[in-house]
Design an enzyme around this catalytic site. Sequence first.
Site, mmCIF file in Angstrom:
data_model
loop_
_atom_site.group_PDB
_atom_site.id
_atom_site.type_symbol
_atom_site.label_atom_id
_atom_site.label_comp_id
_atom_site.label_asym_id
_atom_site.label_seq_id
_atom_site.Cartn_x
_atom_site.Cartn_y
_atom_site.Cartn_z
ATOM 1 N N ARG A 1 33.090 43.801 30.811
ATOM 2 C CA ARG A 1 31.672 44.019 30.521
ATOM 3 C C ARG A 1 30.783 42.967 31.178
ATOM 4 O O ARG A 1 29.579 42.987 30.988
ATOM 5 C CB ARG A 1 31.463 44.004 29.004
ATOM 6 C CG ARG A 1 32.028 45.229 28.339
ATOM 7 C CD ARG A 1 31.854 45.219 26.846
ATOM 8 N NE ARG A 1 32.178 46.532 26.298
ATOM 9 C CZ ARG A 1 32.329 46.782 25.001
ATOM 10 N NH1 ARG A 1 32.170 45.813 24.128
ATOM 11 N NH2 ARG A 1 32.627 47.991 24.594
ATOM 12 N N GLU B 1 38.274 51.199 33.545
ATOM 13 C CA GLU B 1 38.135 52.490 32.858
ATOM 14 C C GLU B 1 39.395 53.348 33.024
ATOM 15 O O GLU B 1 39.799 54.023 32.085
ATOM 16 C CB GLU B 1 36.891 53.237 33.335
ATOM 17 C CG GLU B 1 35.578 52.579 32.899
ATOM 18 C CD GLU B 1 35.415 52.418 31.390
ATOM 19 O OE1 GLU B 1 35.979 53.218 30.620
ATOM 20 O OE2 GLU B 1 34.727 51.467 30.965
ATOM 21 N N GLN C 1 44.225 55.050 29.249
ATOM 22 C CA GLN C 1 45.651 55.194 28.945
ATOM 23 C C GLN C 1 46.168 54.199 27.944
ATOM 24 O O GLN C 1 47.284 54.318 27.491
ATOM 25 C CB GLN C 1 46.485 54.979 30.195
ATOM 26 C CG GLN C 1 46.100 55.809 31.314
ATOM 27 C CD GLN C 1 47.113 55.815 32.422
ATOM 28 O OE1 GLN C 1 46.897 56.468 33.382
ATOM 29 N NE2 GLN C 1 48.209 55.120 32.305
ATOM 30 N N THR C 2 45.400 53.156 27.711
ATOM 31 C CA THR C 2 45.955 52.118 26.860
ATOM 32 C C THR C 2 44.889 51.530 25.955
ATOM 33 O O THR C 2 43.706 51.818 26.100
ATOM 34 C CB THR C 2 46.633 51.027 27.739
ATOM 35 O OG1 THR C 2 47.436 50.212 26.907
ATOM 36 C CG2 THR C 2 45.617 50.161 28.442
ATOM 37 N N GLY D 1 51.703 53.719 31.737
ATOM 38 C CA GLY D 1 51.871 55.164 31.611
ATOM 39 C C GLY D 1 51.105 55.967 32.655
ATOM 40 O O GLY D 1 50.225 55.442 33.338
ATOM 41 N N TYR D 2 51.425 57.221 32.793
ATOM 42 C CA TYR D 2 50.796 58.175 33.692
ATOM 43 C C TYR D 2 50.577 57.578 35.091
ATOM 44 O O TYR D 2 49.467 57.227 35.481
ATOM 45 C CB TYR D 2 49.488 58.695 33.095
ATOM 46 C CG TYR D 2 48.963 59.937 33.797
ATOM 47 C CD1 TYR D 2 49.843 60.926 34.227
ATOM 48 C CD2 TYR D 2 47.608 60.110 34.036
ATOM 49 C CE1 TYR D 2 49.386 62.051 34.884
ATOM 50 C CE2 TYR D 2 47.131 61.238 34.687
ATOM 51 C CZ TYR D 2 48.034 62.196 35.101
ATOM 52 O OH TYR D 2 47.582 63.300 35.752
ATOM 53 N N TYR E 1 33.899 61.411 33.560
ATOM 54 C CA TYR E 1 33.727 60.226 32.714
ATOM 55 C C TYR E 1 33.700 58.947 33.552
ATOM 56 O O TYR E 1 32.789 58.130 33.448
ATOM 57 C CB TYR E 1 34.847 60.126 31.663
ATOM 58 C CG TYR E 1 34.796 58.785 30.964
ATOM 59 C CD1 TYR E 1 33.875 58.560 29.947
ATOM 60 C CD2 TYR E 1 35.598 57.721 31.378
ATOM 61 C CE1 TYR E 1 33.764 57.317 29.343
ATOM 62 C CE2 TYR E 1 35.494 56.474 30.787
ATOM 63 C CZ TYR E 1 34.581 56.283 29.768
ATOM 64 O OH TYR E 1 34.460 55.060 29.184
ATOM 65 N N ASP F 1 33.452 60.058 26.822
ATOM 66 C CA ASP F 1 34.891 60.099 26.567
ATOM 67 C C ASP F 1 35.081 60.548 25.119
ATOM 68 O O ASP F 1 34.118 60.900 24.431
ATOM 69 C CB ASP F 1 35.565 58.751 26.862
ATOM 70 C CG ASP F 1 35.235 57.693 25.827
ATOM 71 O OD1 ASP F 1 34.339 57.929 24.988
ATOM 72 O OD2 ASP F 1 35.875 56.625 25.838
ATOM 73 N N CYS G 1 21.224 59.631 11.904
ATOM 74 C CA CYS G 1 22.438 60.420 12.124
ATOM 75 C C CYS G 1 22.403 61.694 11.297
ATOM 76 O O CYS G 1 22.455 61.643 10.063
ATOM 77 C CB CYS G 1 23.668 59.588 11.761
ATOM 78 S SG CYS G 1 25.213 60.499 11.965
HETATM 79 N N1 ADE Z 1 37.222 52.328 26.233
HETATM 80 C C1 ADE Z 1 36.855 52.988 27.338
HETATM 81 N N2 ADE Z 1 35.928 52.301 28.014
HETATM 82 C C2 ADE Z 1 35.723 51.152 27.339
HETATM 83 C C3 ADE Z 1 34.904 50.018 27.544
HETATM 84 N N3 ADE Z 1 34.124 49.951 28.602
HETATM 85 N N4 ADE Z 1 34.954 49.041 26.607
HETATM 86 C C4 ADE Z 1 35.760 49.141 25.558
HETATM 87 N N5 ADE Z 1 36.555 50.175 25.315
HETATM 88 C C5 ADE Z 1 36.547 51.183 26.195
#
Ligand code: ADE
Length: 340
Positions: free
Chosen positions: A35, A47, A52-53, A91-92, A127, A145, A211
């Site tokens: 980030r 991403e 996957q994890t 994975g994958y 995505y 996502d 909401c």
């Molecule tokens: N899962 C998918 N993208 C993410 C992100 N940018 N930060 C935290 N979790 C995530």
Amino acid sequence: MRGTNVPRMPAQWDGSVIPRLVAWYRQAGRDLPWRHQPTPYQVVVSELMLQQTTVATALVRYPHFLQVFPDFGTLAAASEDEVVAEWAGLGYYQRARHLSRLARQVSAHGLPSGETGWQALPGVGPYTAAAIVAFAEGGRALAIDVNVRRVLARMLALPGGRGLDRAIRQAVAPRLPMNSGELNQALIELGALICRPSRPDCASCPVATACAGRHQPQAYGRALQRPPVQEVAVHLVAVRRAGRLLVRQRTTRLLEGLWGLPEVAGGKDGLPPGVEGRAIPDPPLRFTHAFTHRRWRVRLSVVDGDGVGRWIDPLSPDVALAGPDRRAVGKLVAGGYLDG
Ligand code: ADE
């Protein structure tokens, strides 16, 4: 599966939601390495990994991946197998291959831009393309996502099923800020920390008052039913010779390019061609290994013998073993089956 029977309520996405969400994110969001003003490369890697994890695993693997392959150029210069090896355990593996091809295209033709430009590259879906635009290009995009879908479906009280993403986009697009990065991270964060799949913590939600689904959050945006996990019986045979183990490169799509123990067709005594002797232990070891859509019920035997392939030191394999094979070798080492 079609959506639930929940009636479609009027969308509520008033402009005040965005600053409240972003303010909450700045104060409560996790400090995650991907980030920190990421480049397009860093968003692609993080991403794809996060698809996957878990965040906990990505916190370990992402910095390591960047150390080995810091940018598109180094990734493009590596072989596909080297990239797959670095992806081992995530994975994958098709994703790792796509990543390698994507890097070569970027190195040859330069960085694309915009969601459409990115989506033309291997392995980049809607995505990931939206995430690159929002997080790295400072552009206007909504990355939907599974978590963001759930959060927005609840906020907007939208039923699940086909057409949900379109309905979300219609409701959100007019208010999407020009620089959507923080809003997207805030939605991801809300889904991870508060608006969880089960037992959402509506009492702590910074936007609960806006909401529309807060009285019945579980009723909205329910996922399409997943195909059932397929169970497969697999017999792995550890062929040992002078303290080494025989491995071969796997060719099936699921584990393509990774290395593994010879796999033999069923039958109690089925052993690879060229292998003689009695399998130990008796009965063979057994374990299950779960992939996303498949579960292997593994039966594992050991024999002394010979065969065509590569001979590895089980204590420090110099090839990327597939997940089940890594577990199998670990069990054999721990159980002392490779001694002597
Ligand atoms: N899962 C998918 N993208 C993410 C992100 N940018 N930060 C935290 N979790 C995530």
